[in-house]
Write a protein that holds these residues in place. Structure first.
Motif, PDB file in Angstrom:
ATOM      1  N   LYS A  62      12.486   9.210  -6.039  1.00  0.00           N
ATOM      2  CA  LYS A  62      12.577   7.776  -5.705  1.00  0.00           C
ATOM      3  C   LYS A  62      11.409   7.310  -4.839  1.00  0.00           C
ATOM      4  O   LYS A  62      10.720   6.347  -5.190  1.00  0.00           O
ATOM      5  N   ASP A  63      11.187   7.979  -3.729  1.00  0.00           N
ATOM      6  CA  ASP A  63      10.173   7.527  -2.778  1.00  0.00           C
ATOM      7  C   ASP A  63       8.766   7.614  -3.371  1.00  0.00           C
ATOM      8  O   ASP A  63       7.958   6.696  -3.206  1.00  0.00           O
ATOM      9  N   THR A  64       8.494   8.684  -4.069  1.00  0.00           N
ATOM     10  CA  THR A  64       7.176   8.861  -4.669  1.00  0.00           C
ATOM     11  C   THR A  64       6.909   7.801  -5.730  1.00  0.00           C
ATOM     12  O   THR A  64       5.796   7.281  -5.832  1.00  0.00           O
ATOM     13  N   ALA A  65       7.921   7.455  -6.502  1.00  0.00           N
ATOM     14  CA  ALA A  65       7.758   6.430  -7.529  1.00  0.00           C
ATOM     15  C   ALA A  65       7.481   5.066  -6.902  1.00  0.00           C
ATOM     16  O   ALA A  65       6.635   4.309  -7.399  1.00  0.00           O
ATOM     17  N   MET A  66       8.175   4.760  -5.813  1.00  0.00           N
ATOM     18  CA  MET A  66       7.934   3.476  -5.137  1.00  0.00           C
ATOM     19  C   MET A  66       6.508   3.396  -4.596  1.00  0.00           C
ATOM     20  O   MET A  66       5.827   2.377  -4.745  1.00  0.00           O
ATOM     21  N   ARG A  67       6.048   4.475  -3.978  1.00  0.00           N
ATOM     22  CA  ARG A  67       4.685   4.492  -3.436  1.00  0.00           C
ATOM     23  C   ARG A  67       3.641   4.412  -4.546  1.00  0.00           C
ATOM     24  O   ARG A  67       2.602   3.768  -4.386  1.00  0.00           O
ATOM     25  N   ALA A  68       3.921   5.044  -5.678  1.00  0.00           N
ATOM     26  CA  ALA A  68       2.974   5.026  -6.795  1.00  0.00           C
ATOM     27  C   ALA A  68       2.846   3.623  -7.387  1.00  0.00           C
ATOM     28  O   ALA A  68       1.761   3.227  -7.816  1.00  0.00           O
ATOM     29  N   ILE A  69       3.947   2.870  -7.404  1.00  0.00           N
ATOM     30  CA  ILE A  69       3.895   1.500  -7.924  1.00  0.00           C
ATOM     31  C   ILE A  69       3.031   0.622  -7.034  1.00  0.00           C
ATOM     32  O   ILE A  69       2.235  -0.183  -7.514  1.00  0.00           O
ATOM     33  N   GLN A  70       3.173   0.783  -5.722  1.00  0.00           N
ATOM     34  CA  GLN A  70       2.324   0.018  -4.801  1.00  0.00           C
ATOM     35  C   GLN A  70       0.866   0.431  -4.933  1.00  0.00           C
ATOM     36  O   GLN A  70      -0.027  -0.412  -4.928  1.00  0.00           O
ATOM     37  N   ALA A  71       0.616   1.732  -5.053  1.00  0.00           N
ATOM     38  CA  ALA A  71      -0.760   2.228  -5.140  1.00  0.00           C
ATOM     39  C   ALA A  71      -1.434   1.809  -6.445  1.00  0.00           C
ATOM     40  O   ALA A  71      -2.661   1.695  -6.493  1.00  0.00           O
ATOM     41  N   ALA A  72      -0.651   1.564  -7.492  1.00  0.00           N
ATOM     42  CA  ALA A  72      -1.218   1.166  -8.784  1.00  0.00           C
ATOM     43  C   ALA A  72      -1.730  -0.273  -8.774  1.00  0.00           C
ATOM     44  O   ALA A  72      -2.462  -0.670  -9.672  1.00  0.00           O
ATOM     45  N   GLY A  73      -1.337  -1.063  -7.778  1.00  0.00           N
ATOM     46  CA  GLY A  73      -1.855  -2.421  -7.669  1.00  0.00           C
ATOM     47  C   GLY A  73      -0.838  -3.518  -7.834  1.00  0.00           C
ATOM     48  O   GLY A  73      -1.193  -4.691  -7.856  1.00  0.00           O
ATOM     49  N   LEU A  74       0.429  -3.173  -7.961  1.00  0.00           N
ATOM     50  CA  LEU A  74       1.467  -4.199  -8.058  1.00  0.00           C
ATOM     51  C   LEU A  74       1.918  -4.603  -6.659  1.00  0.00           C
ATOM     52  O   LEU A  74       2.085  -3.757  -5.781  1.00  0.00           O
ATOM     53  N   ASN A  75       2.123  -5.896  -6.454  1.00  0.00           N
ATOM     54  CA  ASN A  75       2.574  -6.416  -5.171  1.00  0.00           C
ATOM     55  C   ASN A  75       4.099  -6.357  -5.129  1.00  0.00           C
ATOM     56  O   ASN A  75       4.767  -7.018  -5.920  1.00  0.00           O
ATOM     57  N   VAL A  76       4.659  -5.582  -4.204  1.00  0.00           N
ATOM     58  CA  VAL A  76       6.103  -5.410  -4.096  1.00  0.00           C
ATOM     59  C   VAL A  76       6.651  -6.472  -3.141  1.00  0.00           C
ATOM     60  O   VAL A  76       6.282  -6.512  -1.974  1.00  0.00           O
TER      61      VAL A  76
END
Length: 140
Positions: A105-119
């Motif tokens: 869960k946590d790694t996936a959330m961080r990866a989405i932010q790092a990919a360039g999507l604004n959370v």
């Protein structure tokens, strides 16, 4: 003669080309990221605001098998893959909804932010039993 006609019809049907899927045109640049993290796999689905799936990725789809699918690293790769596809479709900001008790869960959330999507927000939708079912009888 009759068998030749049947064979001719069969080849025409078999040779028929599949219609190509049309790419969806987005009207808004926001979406929802659903992270379903189980003990064995992590599935990341990106939908529009109405809930229509746009892209998805999982640790198994990337190529991992067996116990490697359940690792946080595989979950991060799955989230990055789904985020790249969503950015290509024009999504810029997302709401993250997390479901499950897996490790990724946590790694996936961080990866989405790092990919360039604004959370914009984060929601944990893991179901919790409120006293649940009646336990079985004790063995005698």
């Amino acid at each position: 003669m009759a068998s030749e006609k049947k064979n001719a019809k069969a080849t025409k049907v078999a040779g028929k080309a599949k219609p190509k899927k049309k790419k969806k045109k987005l009207t808004s640049s926001s979406g929802i990221v659903h992270i379903h993290s189980t003990v064995n796999n992590t599935i990341v689905t990106i939908t529009d605001e109405a809930g229509q799936a746009l892209t998805w990725a999982s640790a198994g789809k990337i190529g991992y098998k067996g116990t490697k699918k359940s690792t946080p690293y595989a979950a991060g790769l799955a989230a990055t893959e789904a985020a790249k596809q969503a950015i290509a479709l024009g999504i810029k900001e997302v709401v993250i909804k997390v479901n499950g008790t897996g490790q990724g869960k946590d790694t996936a959330m961080r990866a989405i932010q790092a990919a360039g999507l604004n959370v914009t927000s984060l929601v944990d939708a893991t179901p919790i039993p409120h006293n649940g079912c009646k336990p079985p009888k004790k063995p005698r």
